[in-house]
Design an enzyme around this catalytic site. Structure first.
Site: not given
Length: 226
Positions: A125-126
């Site tokens: 996600v990051e």
């Protein structure tokens, strides 16, 4: 002298030679033969014409349209199933892609007592597994560490995959200890900061943070073991 019976004069015998006065010269014989068509030549001409006519008829004869029907068709594929068996359509099974940094993620998770699936979901996600990713706020690397936080965690080069993952795993363990193992609050602190979680006594009402927490939890449930 008595005549000899059973013999014919030489000039009347069919095999008798003509005398010199009865012979025709070569020129007369050739002139006479040219005026009459040769029998063998006429027979060859008729044979040649017959062959030419037969060849032309063979070429012009159309091929029957239903000749293709005479060719045997391939046997149909069997789609019948054995009695008692249900027919299930074949579906392509797609396994989830593995991260090129799974080895580092597993090592960091074991070192800090974390679930490697949780750590991998955060990396996905990051940064989408991009070690050169940089956010508008200046966060860098796989786990998007800000410069101040990276220095506190001892990360000298945030673009180095090993240093970044090890530093991010260490920070995540600190947040889990802070929130007594509550993953939702630890994820909210990772995104919005521990101060905002303390201020709102839970996940802050920030749209970005709430979406962030839900997405990582969904990946954690759907993801396979690594």
């Amino acid at each position: 002298m008595a005549p000899e019976f059973g013999r014919t004069p030489a000039e009347e015998h069919p095999l008798a030679l003509r005398d010199g006065g009865d012979r025709r010269t070569g020129g007369e014989r050739r002139a006479h033969s040219r005026g009459v068509p040769d029998r063998r030549w006429r027979e060859r001409r008729r044979q040649w014409l017959g062959h030419a006519l037969l060849t032309s008829l063979t070429i012009c004869v159309p091929v029957p349209a239903n000749i293709a029907k005479l060719r045997p068709s391939p046997p149909p594929l069997s789609t019948s199933a054995p009695k008692g068996a249900s027919v299930v359509p074949t579906q392509r099974v797609v396994s989830p892609p593995r991260s090129p940094y799974d080895d580092l993620i597993i090592e960091a998770a074991r070192m800090h007592g974390l679930d490697p699936r949780l750590l991998r979901s955060i990396v996905e996600v990051e940064s989408a597994f991009n070690p050169r990713a940089v956010s508008p706020a200046g966060a860098k690397g796989l786990m998007q560490l800000r410069p101040i936080l990276a220095r506190e965690l001892g990360v000298r080069n945030p673009f180095d995959p090993r240093q970044n993952i090890m530093g991010g795993a260490r920070y995540l363990r600190q947040l889990l200890n802070m929130h007594d193992g509550d993953i939702r609050l630890a994820l909210a602190s990772y995104n919005a900061g521990p101060g905002n979680v303390t201020r709102y006594a839970g996940v802050p009402p920030f749209r970005e943070t709430q979406k962030y927490v839900k997405r990582i939890l969904a990946l954690l449930e759907e993801g396979s073991d690594i």
